[in-house]
Design an enzyme around this catalytic site. Structure first.
Site, PDB file in Angstrom:
ATOM      1  N   THR A 178       3.719  -2.364   3.239  1.00 57.62           N
ATOM      2  CA  THR A 178       4.802  -1.477   2.775  1.00 57.62           C
ATOM      3  C   THR A 178       4.461  -0.047   3.190  1.00 57.62           C
ATOM      4  OG1 THR A 178       3.699  -1.285   0.619  1.00 57.62           O
ATOM      5  CG2 THR A 178       5.518  -2.879   0.795  1.00 57.62           C
ATOM      6  N   ALA A 180       0.829  -1.206   0.000  1.00 60.81           N
ATOM      7  CA  ALA A 180       0.000   0.000   0.000  1.00 60.81           C
ATOM      8  C   ALA A 180       0.869   1.264   0.000  1.00 60.81           C
ATOM      9  CB  ALA A 180      -0.911  -0.021   1.221  1.00 60.81           C
ATOM     10  N   LYS A 181       2.120   1.139   0.380  1.00 56.31           N
ATOM     11  CA  LYS A 181       3.095   2.241   0.427  1.00 56.31           C
ATOM     12  C   LYS A 181       2.506   3.481   1.113  1.00 56.31           C
ATOM     13  CE  LYS A 181       5.748   0.807  -3.635  1.00 56.31           C
ATOM     14  NZ  LYS A 181       4.795  -0.195  -4.169  1.00 56.31           N
ATOM     15  N   ARG A 182       1.922   3.275   2.254  1.00 58.02           N
ATOM     16  CA  ARG A 182       1.283   4.360   2.986  1.00 58.02           C
ATOM     17  C   ARG A 182       2.311   5.207   3.726  1.00 58.02           C
ATOM     18  NH1 ARG A 182      -2.278   3.079  -0.081  1.00 58.02           N
ATOM     19  NH2 ARG A 182      -4.429   2.578   0.463  1.00 58.02           N
TER      20      ARG A 182
END
Ligand code: OMP
Length: 283
Positions: A124, A95-97
């Site tokens: 992620t 999700a690369k939050r």
């Protein structure tokens, strides 16, 4: 409670280090004879679970390809997480939050708190609002025996302008993020629960802002870029040298293009996992 690092270490020992990405690109749905709609998404996921659920240690659904279908796409993602859990495979939610700390806590509630229907074993995260902004996500993950993978030196060429930039201490942004991951994992055994993301596409000679000593973070190193982005399994030892035994090669399109049959998908994952094991483990 068993930590994510310990659970991942055991899963790799049993099933090998390959991490297969679940990226239902519109083009892949079409190649599989599926419509680019929720029904097509469900069929895609069902095939992936059947082919990979008992095959690999960990899979990595890419949230974006579910979000593009709105709430019904997220509903499919929630069912996918439940099906993968039942199949006994670890799940890294890609999700690369990233946000300020108070907002990051909400992302932690969503992705690494077991009370959430979107909870995965790890997620992620982007540290580019400052590594410290991820503290609530890391603390919540560790409290529930889950993990976080922090972007450090990404596989895309555009990453260089940010990640190779040097701070006042002369270290690159990528090196600084790796230093912070190492601090979090300091006394973890057999493997820390906070990983880093370093593309297999980076230069092996340290010219890309990360030298091999930096990679010793006592945690898993997610290595995307093999196949569709041009990196090869044979690059892994040169790029990751001393930490090659902690590398999780992350491959999405190169595996998924072998669908739509379950047999072909499983066979491609098995073959690549064997190749990776020979390269990374059996020496
Ligand atoms: O976090 C990731 O997984 C990631 C980090 C990175 O540096 N590069 C990268 O390609 N990824 C993800 O890996 C997937 C692409 O994998 P391939 O289809 O194998 O190229 C996408 O979901 C990307 O968001």
């Amino acid at each position: 409670m068993t930590s994510f690092g310990a659970r991942l270490h055991e899963a790799i020992r049993r099933r090998g280090p390959l991490c297969v990405g679940i990226d239902p690109h519109p083009g892949l749905l079409a190649d599989w004879g599926l419509n680019d709609d929720v029904a097509g998404l469900e069929r895609f996921c069902g095939t992936v679970v059947e082919a990979l659920g008992g095959e690999v240690a960990i899979v990595k659904p890419q949230s974006a390809f579910f979000e593009r279908h709105g709430s019904s796409g997220i509903a499919v993602l929630e069912r996918l997480l439940a099906d993968l859990r039942s199949a006994g495979v670890l799940v890294l939610m890609d999700a690369k939050r990233g946000d300020i700390g108070s907002t990051v806590q909400a992302y932690a509630d969503a992705y690494v708190d077991p009370s959430s229907p979107l909870c995965a074993d790890a997620v992620t995260a982007s540290p580019y609002l400052g590594f410290g902004s991820l503290r609530p996500l890391i603390d919540t993950a560790l409290a529930h025996g889950n993990g976080v993978f922090v972007l450090a030196r990404t596989s895309n060429p555009e990453g260089a302008e940010v990640q190779r930039a040097r701070g006042s201490d002369g270290r690159t942004v990528a090196e600084t993020m790796l230093d912070r991951v190492r601090e979090v994992n300091s006394d973890a055994q057999p493997l820390g629960s906070v990983g880093c993301v370093v593309g297999a596409t980076i230069a092996a000679d340290g010219a890309d802002g990360v030298n091999q000593e930096n990679l010793r973070v006592n945690g898993p190193v997610l290595a995307p870029g093999i196949g569709a982005q041009g990196a090869r399994v044979s690059d892994l030892r040169a790029v990751f040298g001393p930490v090659v035994h902690s590398v999780l090669p992350a491959v999405s399109r190169e595996i998924l293009r072998n669908g739509p049959t379950v047999a072909a998908l499983a066979a491609s994952a098995f073959a690549l996992n064997q190749q990776v094991k020979e390269m990374l483990i059996e020496k």
